[in-house]
Design a protein around this motif. Structure first.
Motif, short mmCIF file in Angstrom:
data_model
loop_
_atom_site.label_atom_id
_atom_site.label_comp_id
_atom_site.label_asym_id
_atom_site.label_seq_id
_atom_site.Cartn_x
_atom_site.Cartn_y
_atom_site.Cartn_z
N ARG A 51 0.85 -1.19 0.00
CA ARG A 51 0.00 0.00 0.00
C ARG A 51 0.89 1.25 0.00
NH1 ARG A 51 -5.31 0.71 0.96
NH2 ARG A 51 -5.55 -1.45 1.61
N PRO A 52 0.58 2.23 -0.82
CA PRO A 52 1.43 3.42 -0.91
C PRO A 52 1.39 4.25 0.37
CG PRO A 52 -0.55 3.72 -2.21
CD PRO A 52 -0.56 2.31 -1.72
N GLU A 53 2.51 4.80 0.70
CA GLU A 53 2.62 5.67 1.87
C GLU A 53 2.03 7.04 1.54
OE1 GLU A 53 3.78 4.59 4.79
OE2 GLU A 53 4.13 2.62 3.90
N GLY A 54 1.77 7.82 2.55
CA GLY A 54 1.21 9.15 2.35
C GLY A 54 2.16 10.11 1.67
N ASP A 55 3.49 9.88 1.80
CA ASP A 55 4.45 10.79 1.20
C ASP A 55 4.78 10.45 -0.25
OD1 ASP A 55 5.74 8.46 1.76
OD2 ASP A 55 7.53 9.39 2.62
N MET A 56 4.16 9.39 -0.80
CA MET A 56 4.41 9.04 -2.20
C MET A 56 3.73 10.05 -3.10
SD MET A 56 3.98 4.97 -2.41
CE MET A 56 5.40 3.93 -2.25
N THR A 57 4.23 10.16 -4.29
CA THR A 57 3.65 11.10 -5.25
C THR A 57 2.25 10.62 -5.64
OG1 THR A 57 4.52 9.93 -7.17
CG2 THR A 57 5.93 11.62 -6.17
N PRO A 58 1.40 11.53 -6.07
CA PRO A 58 0.05 11.14 -6.48
C PRO A 58 0.07 10.12 -7.64
CG PRO A 58 0.13 13.49 -6.18
CD PRO A 58 1.53 12.99 -6.03
N GLN A 59 1.07 10.25 -8.50
CA GLN A 59 1.14 9.31 -9.61
C GLN A 59 1.41 7.89 -9.12
OE1 GLN A 59 4.19 10.16 -12.46
NE2 GLN A 59 3.59 8.49 -13.81
N MET A 60 2.29 7.74 -8.14
CA MET A 60 2.59 6.42 -7.59
C MET A 60 1.37 5.84 -6.88
SD MET A 60 6.45 7.16 -6.24
CE MET A 60 6.78 5.53 -5.61
N GLN A 61 0.64 6.69 -6.16
CA GLN A 61 -0.56 6.22 -5.49
C GLN A 61 -1.62 5.81 -6.51
OE1 GLN A 61 -1.85 9.17 -2.69
NE2 GLN A 61 0.00 9.01 -1.45
N ARG A 62 -1.78 6.60 -7.56
CA ARG A 62 -2.75 6.30 -8.60
C ARG A 62 -2.38 4.99 -9.30
NH1 ARG A 62 -2.69 10.95 -10.87
NH2 ARG A 62 -1.00 10.49 -12.31
N ASN A 63 -1.11 4.76 -9.54
CA ASN A 63 -0.67 3.52 -10.17
C ASN A 63 -1.01 2.30 -9.30
OD1 ASN A 63 0.32 4.83 -12.38
ND2 ASN A 63 2.44 4.82 -11.68
N TYR A 64 -0.87 2.46 -8.00
CA TYR A 64 -1.20 1.36 -7.09
C TYR A 64 -2.68 1.02 -7.18
CZ TYR A 64 -2.39 -1.10 -2.82
OH TYR A 64 -2.89 -2.01 -1.94
N TYR A 65 -3.53 2.02 -7.07
CA TYR A 65 -4.97 1.76 -7.07
C TYR A 65 -5.46 1.34 -8.46
CZ TYR A 65 -5.26 3.30 -2.32
OH TYR A 65 -5.11 3.38 -0.96
N SER A 66 -4.84 1.79 -9.51
CA SER A 66 -5.23 1.36 -10.85
C SER A 66 -4.83 -0.09 -11.08
CB SER A 66 -4.58 2.24 -11.92
OG SER A 66 -5.05 3.55 -11.80
N ALA A 67 -3.72 -0.49 -10.52
CA ALA A 67 -3.26 -1.87 -10.70
C ALA A 67 -4.15 -2.83 -9.93
CB ALA A 67 -1.82 -2.01 -10.22
N ARG A 68 -4.84 -2.37 -8.91
CA ARG A 68 -5.70 -3.24 -8.11
C ARG A 68 -7.06 -3.48 -8.76
NH1 ARG A 68 -5.15 -3.64 -2.65
NH2 ARG A 68 -6.66 -5.28 -2.95
N LYS A 69 -7.36 -2.74 -9.82
CA LYS A 69 -8.64 -2.94 -10.48
C LYS A 69 -8.55 -4.17 -11.37
CE LYS A 69 -10.30 1.76 -10.42
NZ LYS A 69 -10.81 2.87 -11.21
#
Length: 125
Positions: A51-69
């Motif tokens: 799970r992405p940390e809060g200090d990760m860039t929005p792009q990294m967080q978006r990539n994580y949640y997109s990959a989970r779909k």
């Protein structure tokens, strides 16, 4: 006069190989449930580490949640009118207006139409 009858042959039993013994341990239902729960907890811990940390860039967080779909195929069955059978002569028409006397009525014939849609859904657990 006596005819000598041949003595019936006594067949010796055929030696068969012993059946293969499989040493399969029967798993108790409670043990299987427990091992399933342990494996599930282990996988949840691994997913939490990803799970992405809060200090990760929005792009990294978006990539994580997109990959989970995950792709999910949904089938829906609808009825579509095929033709109209008039009461006048029993002819098949595409519309009641094609009949000479549509006021006499008729019945619609329907066909099942299967529609498959592919969506991407987020799977959290």
């Amino acid at each position: 006069m006596q005819v000598a009858r041949p003595e019936p042959k006594v067949e010796e039993p055929v030696q068969t190989r012993p059946k293969i013994q499989l040493n399969v341990k029967k798993v108790d239902l409670d043990e299987a449930k427990q091992s399933y729960k342990e494996k599930l907890e282990e996988m949840k811990l691994l997913m939490e580490k990803l799970r992405p940390e809060g200090d990760m860039t929005p792009q990294m967080q978006r990539n994580y949640y997109s990959a989970r779909k995950l792709p999910v195929l949904r089938k829906s069955v609808t009825k579509a009118p095929v033709c109209w059978i008039c009461n006048l002569c029993g002819c098949h028409h595409s519309h009641p207006s094609e009949c000479a006397q549509p006021e006499l009525g008729g019945t619609w014939v329907y066909e099942d139409v299967v529609t498959v849609t592919k969506t991407f859904e987020y799977q959290d657990d």
